[in-house]
Design an enzyme around this catalytic site. Structure first.
Site, PDB file in Angstrom:
ATOM      1  N   CYS A 107     -57.041  -2.225   7.139  1.00  0.00           N
ATOM      2  CA  CYS A 107     -56.068  -2.215   8.226  1.00  0.00           C
ATOM      3  C   CYS A 107     -54.716  -1.779   7.657  1.00  0.00           C
ATOM      4  CB  CYS A 107     -55.966  -3.611   8.844  1.00  0.00           C
ATOM      5  SG  CYS A 107     -54.818  -3.732  10.224  1.00  0.00           S
ATOM      6  N   ARG A 137     -40.258  -0.986   2.447  1.00  0.00           N
ATOM      7  CA  ARG A 137     -40.424   0.411   2.862  1.00  0.00           C
ATOM      8  C   ARG A 137     -39.361   0.860   3.848  1.00  0.00           C
ATOM      9  NH1 ARG A 137     -45.211   0.632   7.203  1.00  0.00           N
ATOM     10  NH2 ARG A 137     -45.068  -1.466   8.039  1.00  0.00           N
ATOM     11  N   HIS A 194     -36.201  -2.506  21.660  1.00  0.00           N
ATOM     12  CA  HIS A 194     -36.914  -2.505  22.936  1.00  0.00           C
ATOM     13  C   HIS A 194     -36.989  -1.107  23.536  1.00  0.00           C
ATOM     14  CE1 HIS A 194     -36.063  -7.051  23.619  1.00  0.00           C
ATOM     15  NE2 HIS A 194     -37.162  -6.851  22.958  1.00  0.00           N
ATOM     16  N   ARG A 241     -52.519  -7.778  17.824  1.00  0.00           N
ATOM     17  CA  ARG A 241     -51.306  -8.465  17.372  1.00  0.00           C
ATOM     18  C   ARG A 241     -50.805  -9.365  18.504  1.00  0.00           C
ATOM     19  NH1 ARG A 241     -50.257  -2.933  16.187  1.00  0.00           N
ATOM     20  NH2 ARG A 241     -50.350  -2.428  13.952  1.00  0.00           N
ATOM     21  N   GLU A 247     -53.495  -9.868   2.440  1.00  0.00           N
ATOM     22  CA  GLU A 247     -52.270  -9.077   2.429  1.00  0.00           C
ATOM     23  C   GLU A 247     -51.254  -9.540   1.388  1.00  0.00           C
ATOM     24  OE1 GLU A 247     -50.513  -9.365   6.371  1.00  0.00           O
ATOM     25  OE2 GLU A 247     -51.506 -11.291   6.687  1.00  0.00           O
ATOM     26  N   ASN A 306     -50.367  -2.737   4.680  1.00  0.00           N
ATOM     27  CA  ASN A 306     -48.907  -2.593   4.775  1.00  0.00           C
ATOM     28  C   ASN A 306     -48.191  -3.673   3.971  1.00  0.00           C
ATOM     29  OD1 ASN A 306     -49.363  -0.456   6.457  1.00  0.00           O
ATOM     30  ND2 ASN A 306     -48.701  -1.470   8.317  1.00  0.00           N
ATOM     31  N   ASP A 307     -48.511  -4.935   4.228  1.00  0.00           N
ATOM     32  CA  ASP A 307     -47.868  -6.021   3.493  1.00  0.00           C
ATOM     33  C   ASP A 307     -48.359  -6.100   2.061  1.00  0.00           C
ATOM     34  OD1 ASP A 307     -46.014  -6.950   5.256  1.00  0.00           O
ATOM     35  OD2 ASP A 307     -47.213  -8.595   6.037  1.00  0.00           O
ATOM     36  N   ARG A 331     -55.810 -11.578  16.005  1.00  0.00           N
ATOM     37  CA  ARG A 331     -55.049 -12.228  14.934  1.00  0.00           C
ATOM     38  C   ARG A 331     -54.167 -13.309  15.543  1.00  0.00           C
ATOM     39  NH1 ARG A 331     -51.004  -8.627  11.434  1.00  0.00           N
ATOM     40  NH2 ARG A 331     -49.738  -8.813  13.315  1.00  0.00           N
TER      41      ARG A 331
END
Length: 584
Positions: free
Chosen positions: A503, A466, A189, A297, A432, A455-456, A333
């Site tokens: 993306c 990663r 956070h 997101r 993905e 990324n995925d 999404r």
């Protein structure tokens, strides 16, 4: 020089202020049975005061950086209302006859130790939330003052063992040059809030220091690379001062491109859309010239709060985003929870491989009640702009069809209720996982568009985490398997006549731009900070040259060979006559 974790970009140079690490040491005080009621009254009064303070901090943060970051304190309020946490405290008071502050301290230690033992980064971060809330409650029970920051007006680099959101919200961003923490994660956070405030931050330096940092020590930090230099030489100071000056000047220069069309030198246009998770991020993206949102997101609307967001709560956010975009596309999404993203108020099943488990569209299709609430909110927002829907982690035709059935049901309900919405909202999917690549031609007949979530896709294809330092070097976007998969998906989309976008982090890598130009990709979805550098590179590029390069790249047998070709091409394009200064 110390290398740690970069958590928030930027360079800071200044003197350290070390915030003391306050660990409560309390004598094991006991009470008489007759005093139990009084002790519970003290506990409840401390809880009331803590809630009031937390609510005030939430309001302050909402006004400063936006409601998404401020919702962090909903999770703190939820801890004070959590029956498990409170029952633990009350049980210690009632069964062991201990004073309220000792009971609170023991409950904090119990839960923090339990979470720290779990092999789950998210739960380790939640341990800090419990400690933060518990220390606030202890402060009221003991009548202790807050640990205060410097009161003068001299900017400083804050050094702390771990920084809680409660501490960070009280900082004056104009006085905090940077932040260094001994422990922590870039997904914590405090890291999220530091990025929102634009404060450079380096985390995880514990165990890397020869001696403790002292207040007044001169520090240099690089929040992108995670570099920390203590008592730097004049030469190092001069070097990083110049780097900081160049970074700021470069940002100012790039901002001149915000309104320039994203078109190559030979007339090929690529839409540069933004990845966002809040309205605050959307504002930053628009100021950088974003031409829409390629990925909203939505899971961050669900996280760091005490309950699932209602339909109206979601609708208000989605509508505001659509209106801010003024007709440009907004791709929302659906909930992508699970893996490393959890909800404090909903217990997910324990899994050995959570990234391969109950998450994303799998969660939504099992909890169709929650899924439909989100779809209704998105559909209602579609009345106010060009809103598209995207399903995450699709692996089969069945999943797309089942999701579309819920979408159709939501449309019928809204129609019956007379609630305005658009019936022609496009529903597409993220590609993905390798399974989706293998059946991309079939999925293209079911989906209105593709977004390749690199990324995925890279992680799943190369079987590489990663975030694992031992193997992170194997996470290679230029791996021939990845490039061939992207080509396969783009060709399947083109054959079916549906849009396809890229993306993920590689979308913002300027060295990869020739690949997108060569493949005929018409849209990239990237972070706000990456939009202008990519646009600058696009203005200096020719699609015709990129197509020639692409043939050479696809003949490469290794990632190193492909990357070297892309690097060389990028360097030559930047130096080519007429390309040194893009049009402004």
């Amino acid at each position: 020089m110390i290398h740690a974790l970069g958590a928030s970009q930027g360079i800071a140079i200044g003197k350290a202020f070390v915030l003391p690490h306050w660990e409560w040491e309390l004598p094991d005080q006991k009470i008489d049975v007759a005093d139990l009621a009084k002790e519970f009254d003290r506990l409840y009064e401390g809880i009331r005061r803590s809630k009031t303070e937390i609510s005030q901090m939430k309001t302050e943060l909402d006004e400063a950086v936006g409601s998404n970051e401020a919702s962090i304190f909903d999770a703190h309020l939820a801890i004070l209302e959590d029956p498990v946490f409170m029952n633990e405290i009350q049980g210690i008071i009632q069964r062991q006859y201990k004073v309220a502050e000792v009971a609170v301290k023991e409950a904090i230690d119990h839960f923090v130790t339990m979470f720290d033992l779990l092999d789950d980064e998210y739960m380790k971060e939640r341990a800090l939330d419990i400690k933060d809330v518990g220390n606030r409650l202890l402060k009221h029970l003991l009548g202790a003052p807050e640990i205060s920051l410097p009161e003068d007006t001299q900017p400083f680099v804050l050094v702390v063992r771990e920084l809680s959101p409660s501490q960070l919200v009280h900082l004056k961003p104009e006085l905090v040059l940077g932040i260094v923490t001994m422990v922590g994660s870039p997904t914590s956070h405090s890291a999220i809030m530091a990025r929102a405030f634009g404060i450079p931050m380096v985390m995880g330096v514990e165990g890397k220091l020869d001696e403790p940092i002292g207040t007044g020590d001169l520090l240099v930090i690089d929040g992108e690379t995670g570099m920390l230099q203590i008592d730097p030489t004049p030469e190092i100071i001069a070097r990083y001062t110049e780097m900081r000056k160049r970074l700021l000047a470069h940002k100012e220069q790039l901002l001149k491109l915000a309104e320039v069309p994203s078109v190559s030198m030979d007339g090929v246009r690529i839409t540069l859309a933004a990845n966002i998770s809040s309205l605050k991020e959307l504002d930053a993206a628009l100021s950088n010239g974003a031409q829409g949102v390629g990925l909203f997101r939505t899971e961050f609307l669900y996280m760091d709060r005490a309950h699932f967001p209602t339909e109206d709560e979601q609708f208000e956010v989605y509508r505001a985003a659509a209106q801010k975009l003024n007709g440009n596309k907004l791709i929302i999404r659906t909930l992508d929870i699970g893996g490393d993203k959890h909800l404090d108020y909903f217990e997910m099943p324990e899994e050995e491989n959570p990234f391969l488990g109950f998450r994303a569209i799998r969660f939504s299709l099992q909890r169709k009640d929650l899924f439909k609430i989100q779809l209704r909110a998105i559909l209602r927002a579609s009345y106010y702009g060009d809103v598209w829907i995207m399903y995450p982690l699709i692996t089969s035709v069945e999943e797309v069809r089942e999701a579309n059935e819920v979408l159709a049901e939501a449309k019928r309900e809204l129609l019956t209720e007379g609630i305005p919405h658009r019936a022609d909202v496009k529903a597409g999917i993220m590609i993905e996982v390798p399974a989706a690549v293998a059946i991309a031609d079939v999925l293209a007949e079911e989906a209105a568009f593709f977004s390749i979530g690199t990324n995925d896709l890279i992680q799943f294809t190369l079987a590489v985490d990663r975030m694992n330092e031992q193997i992170s070097h194997m996470y290679e976007p230029f791996h021939p398997a990845i490039l061939r998969m992207i080509r396969t998906v783009s060709e399947a989309a083109r054959a079916s006549g549906i849009p396809v976008s890229i993306c993920g982090e590689i979308a913002g890598d300027v060295q990869a731009l020739p690949i997108w130009l060569g493949l005929g990709i018409e849209e990239l979805s990237l972070s706000a900070q990456a939009i202008l550098p990519v646009k600058q590179s696009l203005l200096r590029s020719r699609a015709s040259d990129s197509r020639s390069l692409l043939e050479s790249i696809f003949r490469c047998r290794t990632a190193a060979e492909a990357r070297a070709l892309a690097n060389q091409f990028h360097a030559e394009a930047a130096l080519a006559p007429g390309n040194a200064k893009p049009p402004v």
